[in-house]
Design a protein around this motif. Structure first.
Motif, PDB file in Angstrom:
ATOM      1  N   UNK A  64       0.838  -1.195   0.000  1.00 41.20           N
ATOM      2  CA  UNK A  64       0.000   0.000   0.000  1.00 41.20           C
ATOM      3  C   UNK A  64       0.874   1.246   0.000  1.00 41.20           C
ATOM      4  N   UNK A  65       0.555   2.183  -0.901  1.00 44.83           N
ATOM      5  CA  UNK A  65       1.329   3.413  -1.031  1.00 44.83           C
ATOM      6  C   UNK A  65       0.493   4.614  -0.621  1.00 44.83           C
ATOM      7  N   UNK A  66       1.106   5.513   0.107  1.00 41.83           N
ATOM      8  CA  UNK A  66       0.503   6.800   0.441  1.00 41.83           C
ATOM      9  C   UNK A  66       1.204   7.845  -0.405  1.00 41.83           C
ATOM     10  N   UNK A  67       0.422   8.561  -1.222  1.00 41.74           N
ATOM     11  CA  UNK A  67       0.991   9.518  -2.159  1.00 41.74           C
ATOM     12  C   UNK A  67       0.585  10.927  -1.796  1.00 41.74           C
ATOM     13  N   UNK A  68       1.518  11.865  -2.031  1.00 41.98           N
ATOM     14  CA  UNK A  68       1.202  13.285  -1.920  1.00 41.98           C
ATOM     15  C   UNK A  68       2.033  14.020  -2.953  1.00 41.98           C
ATOM     16  N   UNK A  69       1.536  15.142  -3.392  1.00 41.30           N
ATOM     17  CA  UNK A  69       2.194  15.894  -4.444  1.00 41.30           C
ATOM     18  C   UNK A  69       2.425  17.321  -3.976  1.00 41.30           C
ATOM     19  N   UNK A  70       3.612  17.827  -4.264  1.00 38.86           N
ATOM     20  CA  UNK A  70       3.962  19.176  -3.834  1.00 38.86           C
ATOM     21  C   UNK A  70       3.351  20.253  -4.726  1.00 38.86           C
ATOM     22  N   UNK A  71       2.918  19.874  -5.907  1.00 34.98           N
ATOM     23  CA  UNK A  71       2.373  20.841  -6.846  1.00 34.98           C
ATOM     24  C   UNK A  71       3.393  21.276  -7.885  1.00 34.98           C
ATOM     25  N   UNK A  72       4.619  20.894  -7.703  1.00 32.99           N
ATOM     26  CA  UNK A  72       5.677  21.212  -8.658  1.00 32.99           C
ATOM     27  C   UNK A  72       5.939  20.002  -9.550  1.00 32.99           C
ATOM     28  N   UNK A  73       6.485  20.234 -10.739  1.00 33.32           N
ATOM     29  CA  UNK A  73       6.800  19.097 -11.615  1.00 33.32           C
ATOM     30  C   UNK A  73       7.766  18.130 -10.932  1.00 33.32           C
ATOM     31  N   UNK A  74       7.439  16.863 -10.982  1.00 34.87           N
ATOM     32  CA  UNK A  74       8.264  15.841 -10.348  1.00 34.87           C
ATOM     33  C   UNK A  74       8.142  15.810  -8.843  1.00 34.87           C
ATOM     34  N   UNK A 134       5.498   3.761   1.528  1.00 33.54           N
ATOM     35  CA  UNK A 134       4.780   2.528   1.827  1.00 33.54           C
ATOM     36  C   UNK A 134       4.140   2.657   3.213  1.00 33.54           C
ATOM     37  N   UNK A 135       3.143   1.839   3.458  1.00 34.65           N
ATOM     38  CA  UNK A 135       2.421   1.909   4.731  1.00 34.65           C
ATOM     39  C   UNK A 135       3.344   1.636   5.907  1.00 34.65           C
ATOM     40  N   UNK A 136       4.292   0.748   5.755  1.00 29.68           N
ATOM     41  CA  UNK A 136       5.193   0.427   6.866  1.00 29.68           C
ATOM     42  C   UNK A 136       6.117   1.608   7.180  1.00 29.68           C
TER      43      UNK A 136
END
Length: 157
Positions: A79-89, A95-97
């Motif tokens: 399971x992956x937790x994703x977040x984005x800074x708003x900038x390219x890349x 991972x959950x662990x």
């Protein structure tokens, strides 16, 4: 149509994520999603007879031992937790662990947030009334004492 009143009476609900009961409600070693599905309606106030979808009448929820939450299967590694800074890349994945090692509260907080409706009241339900603690200690002993004396709280059972 009767008006439910101006003053909202908010109760305190205590949940032990490890499944042990010591004068509080146990989660019975439930998975993260099942536990979040029981906490979210309490934060929203759906268990009250005066529930209105446009009003914030939910109760307080204190969850202890959040580091002992349970996932099924291989979700700790997959399971992956994703977040984005708003900038390219700027996409960050954990991972959950890894999230459990850094901030165990975020696993349950994100699951509960996903169970709430996407509207303007969403963060208003959680931020002032959801308390997540690592370990069994919490600063809400006074509310626990009043809860044990009345012993009328339940967590969706």
């Amino acid at each position: 149509m009767s008006f439910p009143g101006r003053h909202v009476q908010r109760a305190w609900h205590f949940v032990d994520a490890s499944g042990e009961t010591v004068g509080r409600l146990a989660a019975k070693s439930e998975t993260v999603g099942r536990l979040a599905a029981k906490i979210a309606p309490i934060l929203r106030g759906k268990h009250k007879p005066t529930f209105r979808p446009n009003a914030d009448i939910g109760d307080y929820v204190v969850v202890v031992n959040v580091e002992k939450v349970v996932f099924t299967g291989n979700k700790w590694k997959q399971k992956l937790y994703r977040k984005h800074s708003g900038y390219p890349g700027g996409l960050k994945e954990r991972r959950a662990i890894d999230v459990l090692a850094r901030k165990p509260q975020d696993i349950l907080r994100k699951a509960i947030l996903g169970m709430l409706a996407r509207n303007n009241l969403r963060h208003g339900y959680m931020e002032p009334r959801l308390f997540l603690y690592v370990g069994p200690n919490h600063p809400h002993q006074a509310q626990l004492a009043s809860l044990e004396s009345t012993s009328s709280a339940s967590i969706g059972s």
